[in-house]
Write a protein that holds these residues in place. Structure first.
Motif, mmCIF file in Angstrom:
data_model
loop_
_atom_site.group_PDB
_atom_site.id
_atom_site.type_symbol
_atom_site.label_atom_id
_atom_site.label_comp_id
_atom_site.label_asym_id
_atom_site.label_seq_id
_atom_site.Cartn_x
_atom_site.Cartn_y
_atom_site.Cartn_z
ATOM 1 N N ASP A 155 3.236 4.841 8.248
ATOM 2 C CA ASP A 155 3.354 6.295 8.477
ATOM 3 C C ASP A 155 3.845 7.027 7.225
ATOM 4 O O ASP A 155 4.196 8.202 7.273
ATOM 5 N N ARG A 156 3.826 6.350 6.073
ATOM 6 C CA ARG A 156 4.351 6.962 4.844
ATOM 7 C C ARG A 156 3.260 7.595 3.986
ATOM 8 O O ARG A 156 3.538 8.130 2.915
ATOM 9 N N THR A 169 0.819 -1.220 0.000
ATOM 10 C CA THR A 169 0.000 0.000 0.000
ATOM 11 C C THR A 169 0.854 1.272 0.000
ATOM 12 O O THR A 169 0.433 2.301 -0.538
ATOM 13 N N ASP A 170 2.043 1.226 0.582
ATOM 14 C CA ASP A 170 2.853 2.455 0.609
ATOM 15 C C ASP A 170 3.519 2.741 -0.735
ATOM 16 O O ASP A 170 4.263 3.703 -0.868
ATOM 17 N N ALA A 179 -15.321 12.547 2.122
ATOM 18 C CA ALA A 179 -14.020 12.709 1.454
ATOM 19 C C ALA A 179 -12.889 12.741 2.472
ATOM 20 O O ALA A 179 -11.829 12.125 2.267
ATOM 21 N N ARG A 180 -13.094 13.462 3.585
ATOM 22 C CA ARG A 180 -12.056 13.500 4.629
ATOM 23 C C ARG A 180 -11.815 12.100 5.190
ATOM 24 O O ARG A 180 -10.659 11.692 5.397
ATOM 25 N N THR A 181 -12.879 11.376 5.420
ATOM 26 C CA THR A 181 -12.747 10.023 5.959
ATOM 27 C C THR A 181 -11.989 9.119 4.991
ATOM 28 O O THR A 181 -11.089 8.370 5.391
ATOM 29 N N VAL A 182 -12.330 9.207 3.710
ATOM 30 C CA VAL A 182 -11.690 8.355 2.703
ATOM 31 C C VAL A 182 -10.211 8.706 2.557
ATOM 32 O O VAL A 182 -9.347 7.809 2.558
ATOM 33 N N THR A 183 -9.899 9.988 2.430
ATOM 34 C CA THR A 183 -8.493 10.379 2.241
ATOM 35 C C THR A 183 -7.649 10.022 3.459
ATOM 36 O O THR A 183 -6.532 9.503 3.325
ATOM 37 N N TYR A 218 -2.819 3.926 5.640
ATOM 38 C CA TYR A 218 -2.181 2.689 5.179
ATOM 39 C C TYR A 218 -1.002 2.962 4.250
ATOM 40 O O TYR A 218 -0.551 2.075 3.528
ATOM 41 N N GLY A 219 -0.494 4.202 4.291
ATOM 42 C CA GLY A 219 0.727 4.524 3.565
ATOM 43 C C GLY A 219 0.519 4.962 2.133
ATOM 44 O O GLY A 219 1.497 5.144 1.380
#
Length: 500
Positions: free
Chosen positions: A156-157, A54-55, A73-77, A83-84
């Motif tokens: 965290d990427r 995913t990263d 949109a905020r939730t999705v982004t 998940y990187g």
């Protein structure tokens, strides 16, 4: 196997649900938590499909003008970034533009937050990969992962970058008009034209300000360009009578050369000629077919099943093409066109009477703005020849009357029951005087009726998603629809599981 909750969220090749309160007896089921879980499952599904961690993924996110859009949109982004994933937040955008981010920005996937023409309280998630929109089976996989609580590893990427992709998308449309009109004033090919746009307060207002006006068109008199997720003026839907009345009025009041109208997320379009006549449904298919067959002589046009006999005659006898009726559902007609091309059959267009139109030259993407762009190009080129769009469609024979009756299926296993009704009607039709079963019906039962029995046709089919059997009727005679309906009703009355 999906449980009842997630089954209700699946809508063919999309995910749709009630996202906000405000409509009696419609409880919210597309909550932000549900959107988060579905997004996490999509991230896992995309990682598996691309064989990338995913990263290493890049995903774009856009939305239409619905009131629940910004929060979803905020939730999705934020979920994708968790998940990187490199996330491109495109803000207010059209659905077709989100697919195009996989072309122009090399995104591995895209998410559009939309529920098409549905009421303000609903919303949904539509997914794309570079090959196109997801299939129904893909949506089932994603919802199954959601139901099972499957997610990727966190990282965290992840990043979220605001991205103005719509500017690039609009330039693509402008460049198409410039190149194909090839006017003396190349950069202003629409000088002298007045074109009005009705966006229905959806996401399509950009078309007037960022596509037409820079090319010289006068767009004064356009309506409802500002996004408003409550849709206070009319339903943004080219099939809606009030919506079409609105754009017809705008054309006549403004003395415009043409009007165009979009649904909420701009994957569907319709038009109006300078006399205020709708270029919609069969007329829209005819016009798009004529455009698509230029340079594709003898090509095949795939449409949905409810297109008229006059349209078939126009495509095959006037245009010299082939008409291939197929099942309702925009993905059905698109997939059929792709299949035919893969078999070596020249098929440049897949189009539904609803306004979904996908051209091979445009990635078989159902794009209302691209469709209207091609109509505007044709209008401009016809004017150079001293002709109009009305001339273009003059040989299309249109029915005197048409109607649709939607029968509800009361049986629990509605799909099996609907299929049994179709089988029985097929047998019944063979026994009826003046009835002829169509030799090109690929959905339901289509029957032509002779002059004595209504001088037209009917099609009874099973809805793609719902416990409904729509009956479409057209007649070339005044009063003919009533004559045909009376005959079909004698059969329907024998079907205890059907009710109006």
């Amino acid at each position: 196997m999906l449980n009842d909750f997630y089954s209700r969220l699946k809508s063919g090749t999309d995910i749709r649900g009630v996202a906000t309160e405000g409509v009696p007896d419609e409880d919210v089921n597309l909550t932000l938590d549900v959107c988060r879980d579905i997004t996490a499952a999509f991230a896992l599904w995309l990682s598996q499909k691309t064989a990338k961690p995913t990263d290493k993924l890049c995903v774009s996110v856009g939305r239409d003008s619905r009131i629940s859009g910004p929060a979803i949109a905020r939730t999705v982004t934020e979920t994708l970034a968790k998940y990187g994933i490199k996330v491109l937040d495109c803000g207010l955008a059209s659905t077709p533009s989100m697919f195009m981010t996989t072309v122009d920005l090399a995104c591995d996937g895209a998410v559009q937050i939309t529920a098409s023409h549905h009421p303000f309280n609903r919303n949904g998630l539509k997914f794309f990969v570079p090959e196109g929109g997801l299939e129904g089976s893909d949506i089932t996989e994603i919802l199954t992962l959601t139901q099972d609580g499957k997610t990727p590893e966190t990282s965290d990427r992840g990043t979220i970058t605001s991205t103005d992709y719509m500017t690039m998308y609009c330039k693509r449309l402008r460049d198409t008009i410039k190149k194909e009109v090839n006017a003396e004033d190349y950069d202003h090919p629409l000088n002298g034209f007045k074109i009005v746009v009705d966006a229905g307060n959806g996401a399509g207002g950009f078309y007037a300000d960022k596509v037409l006006s820079p090319l010289g068109a006068d767009t004064n008199g356009s309506r409802y360009l500002d996004p408003d997720g409550m849709f206070p003026n009319h339903v943004p839907n080219p099939e809606n009578k009030d919506a079409m009345k609105s754009i017809c009025e705008a054309v006549l009041e403004s003395n415009a050369d043409m009007g165009v109208i979009f649904d909420t997320d701009v994957d569907r379009g319709g038009a109006v000629d300078k006399s205020g006549n709708e270029i919609n449904r069969n007329r829209l298919v005819a016009c798009a077919a004529a455009i698509a067959l230029e340079g594709n002589e003898g090509g095949t046009i795939v449409t949905d099943s409810i297109t008229s006999d006059g349209l078939k005659e126009f495509i095959e006898q006037t245009l010299g093409g082939k008409h291939h009726r197929f099942k309702r559902g925009y993905k059905n007609v698109i997939n059929e066109a792709i299949r035919l091309n893969n078999e070596g059959i020249n098929c440049p267009l897949a189009i539904e009477t609803s306004g979904h139109a996908a051209m091979r030259e445009n990635y078989f993407l159902d794009d209302g703005a691209y469709l209207c762009t091609k109509l505007i190009i044709k209008m401009a080129k016809l004017k150079q020849e001293g002709k109009t769009l009305e001339d273009y469609l003059s040989q299309l024979k249109e029915a005197k009357e048409e109607t649709e009756v939607r029968y509800k299926i009361t049986e629990k296993d509605f799909r099996s029951y609907g299929e049994s009704v179709i089988e029985k009607l097929n047998e019944y039709a063979l026994t009826q005087s003046g009835w002829t079963l169509a030799d090109d019906s690929r959905e339901g039962v289509r029957v032509s009726l002779d002059k004595e029995h209504g001088n037209g046709w009917f099609l009874l089919r099973l809805s793609v998603h719902d416990p409904i059997m729509p009956l479409n009727i057209e007649s070339n005679d005044e009063g003919g629809v009533h004559v045909i309906l009376e005959q079909v009703s004698r059969f329907i009355d024998t079907c205890e599981g059907l009710t109006v």
